[in-house]
Design a protein around this motif. Structure first.
Motif, PDB file in Angstrom:
ATOM      1  N   ASP A 134       0.840  -1.218   0.000  1.00 37.38           N
ATOM      2  CA  ASP A 134       0.000   0.000   0.000  1.00 37.38           C
ATOM      3  C   ASP A 134       0.865   1.255   0.000  1.00 37.38           C
ATOM      4  O   ASP A 134       0.578   2.227  -0.705  1.00 37.38           O
ATOM      5  N   ARG A 135       1.943   1.270   0.800  1.00 39.41           N
ATOM      6  CA  ARG A 135       2.822   2.441   0.846  1.00 39.41           C
ATOM      7  C   ARG A 135       3.520   2.636  -0.492  1.00 39.41           C
ATOM      8  O   ARG A 135       3.685   3.770  -0.970  1.00 39.41           O
ATOM      9  N   ASP A 136       3.896   1.564  -1.137  1.00 37.13           N
ATOM     10  CA  ASP A 136       4.556   1.690  -2.447  1.00 37.13           C
ATOM     11  C   ASP A 136       3.594   2.256  -3.477  1.00 37.13           C
ATOM     12  O   ASP A 136       3.977   3.100  -4.310  1.00 37.13           O
TER      13      ASP A 136
ATOM     14  N   ARG B 272       1.842   6.868  -6.846  1.00 37.10           N
ATOM     15  CA  ARG B 272       0.846   7.857  -7.297  1.00 37.10           C
ATOM     16  C   ARG B 272       1.384   9.290  -7.138  1.00 37.10           C
ATOM     17  O   ARG B 272       1.184  10.153  -7.989  1.00 37.10           O
ATOM     18  N   ARG B 273       2.084   9.550  -6.018  1.00 35.03           N
ATOM     19  CA  ARG B 273       2.652  10.894  -5.811  1.00 35.03           C
ATOM     20  C   ARG B 273       3.701  11.217  -6.850  1.00 35.03           C
ATOM     21  O   ARG B 273       3.786  12.337  -7.364  1.00 35.03           O
ATOM     22  N   PHE B 274       4.524  10.257  -7.184  1.00 33.00           N
ATOM     23  CA  PHE B 274       5.555  10.469  -8.190  1.00 33.00           C
ATOM     24  C   PHE B 274       4.924  10.771  -9.547  1.00 33.00           C
ATOM     25  O   PHE B 274       5.388  11.628 -10.308  1.00 33.00           O
ATOM     26  N   GLU B 275       3.845  10.048  -9.860  1.00 41.49           N
ATOM     27  CA  GLU B 275       3.181  10.256 -11.145  1.00 41.49           C
ATOM     28  C   GLU B 275       2.584  11.660 -11.231  1.00 41.49           C
ATOM     29  O   GLU B 275       2.653  12.340 -12.266  1.00 41.49           O
TER      30      GLU B 275
ATOM     31  N   ARG C  23       2.945  17.237 -13.347  1.00 39.95           N
ATOM     32  CA  ARG C  23       3.050  18.680 -13.099  1.00 39.95           C
ATOM     33  C   ARG C  23       4.315  19.261 -13.710  1.00 39.95           C
ATOM     34  O   ARG C  23       4.326  20.366 -14.253  1.00 39.95           O
ATOM     35  N   TYR C  24       5.396  18.550 -13.608  1.00 38.82           N
ATOM     36  CA  TYR C  24       6.662  18.981 -14.209  1.00 38.82           C
ATOM     37  C   TYR C  24       6.533  19.106 -15.722  1.00 38.82           C
ATOM     38  O   TYR C  24       7.018  20.068 -16.334  1.00 38.82           O
ATOM     39  N   ASP C  25       5.873  18.092 -16.297  1.00 39.86           N
ATOM     40  CA  ASP C  25       5.684  18.153 -17.745  1.00 39.86           C
ATOM     41  C   ASP C  25       4.832  19.345 -18.138  1.00 39.86           C
ATOM     42  O   ASP C  25       5.081  20.008 -19.158  1.00 39.86           O
ATOM     43  N   ASP C  26       3.786  19.601 -17.327  1.00 38.55           N
ATOM     44  CA  ASP C  26       2.927  20.747 -17.644  1.00 38.55           C
ATOM     45  C   ASP C  26       3.673  22.077 -17.544  1.00 38.55           C
ATOM     46  O   ASP C  26       3.448  23.001 -18.329  1.00 38.55           O
ATOM     47  N   GLU C  27       4.567  22.155 -16.538  1.00 39.25           N
ATOM     48  CA  GLU C  27       5.258  23.414 -16.292  1.00 39.25           C
ATOM     49  C   GLU C  27       6.410  23.665 -17.254  1.00 39.25           C
ATOM     50  O   GLU C  27       6.640  24.792 -17.684  1.00 39.25           O
TER      51      GLU C  27
END
Length: 291
Positions: A18-20, A25-28, A33-37
């Motif tokens: 579950d933690r993985d 999901r957070r990394f994705e 967001r990085y790609d958008d920015e």
């Protein structure tokens, strides 16, 4: 059979998975967001940001000019509002941020410069009003200079006697003048006709002066004319029976008004101070018209 140890191990393995999944999901989300920015290409420059930048630049140029910078606060304020709006629009529509940010900095500088000029002008006006309201300084009188001895020595008795005699003489003269003026104004004066006065002067000048000069006379005669000699008072001439001789009665400026009704040949009585012969004519000074 599954003992407690196996159940505990399976539970820990499930919690780890579950933690993985949560970290994945957070990394994705961060990658997206990085790609958008950064990787997604931005659209063109903000038109509103360009307008705000030009307006802020003009306001800044005007704000540099002395005493005109106070007017630039209106243009600078409008440009600042447009710049802030362009920043919000550029962020939401993925436009370039260069002009909105630059417009914000330039228009903010123009507004700050205008406020500085307003403060300077207000301070100058306050100082000028204070100088006008302040009363002028009172002049300081110079110190009195004492020449010689501050306390003069007392006068000798003979000097005091001379001063007292001068004072008494002046007092008597003033009293005599007041008495003469009173007699001229209210009478009666020494009555004499114009013919008799001229005849006495023609017969014996010394005797006539002892009798008439420096005395108040009430002279009666017929009017020849009323004239005004240049630079002198008004003169009423009385007949004497002599073709070339008249009695000249001089009237002051403030006593000329009764002469307005006098006519040639009219018999009048004039009171005045006899001054003797003046320019070969018997003359009365400070005259008033008795009737």
């Amino acid at each position: 059979m599954v003992d407690d140890y196996d159940r505990d191990r399976e539970r820990r393995r499930g919690e780890g998975s579950d933690r993985d999944r949560h970290l994945a999901r957070r990394f994705e989300r961060a990658r997206r967001r990085y790609d958008d920015e950064y990787r997604t290409p931005r659209r063109g420059a903000s038109t509103l940001g360009i307008i705000a930048f030009v307006g802020g630049l003009l306001a800044l140029v005007v704000g540099i000019i002395p005493f005109l910078g106070a007017v630039a606060i209106f243009a600078g304020g409008l440009a600042l509002v447009l710049a802030l709006a362009s920043v919000l629009i550029a962020r939401s529509s993925n436009q370039k941020m260069g002009f909105p940010v630059a417009a914000t900095v330039v228009s903010g500088s123009a507004v700050a410069l205008s406020l500085m000029w307003i403060a300077v002008i207000g301070s100058m006006m306050d100082n000028r009003a204070a100088r006008r309201a302040a009363p002028p300084p009172l002049p300081v009188p110079p110190p009195a200079q004492v020449r010689g001895n501050a306390n003069p020595p007392p006068k000798a008795p003979s000097e005091n006697k001379v001063d007292e005699e001068k004072f008494q003489k002046q007092l008597l003269e003033d009293l005599a003048k007041d008495r003469i003026k009173e007699e001229i104004r209210n009478g009666p004066g020494t009555p004499v006709s114009a013919e008799t006065l001229e005849t006495d002067y023609l017969a014996n000048v010394v005797s006539a002066e002892l009798r008439y000069k420096d005395k108040v006379l009430a002279v009666t005669g017929k009017v020849v004319r009323v004239i005004r000699e240049e630079g002198k008072s008004y003169v009423l001439e009385l007949e004497t029976g002599e073709p070339t001789k008249t009695i000249n009665c001089e009237f002051a400026e403030q006593k000329k008004y009764p002469l307005a009704s006098v006519k040639r040949g009219q018999e009048v009585t004039v009171r005045g101070l006899c001054a003797g012969r003046v320019s070969d004519l018997v003359t009365l000074k400070d005259c008033v018209l008795a009737k």
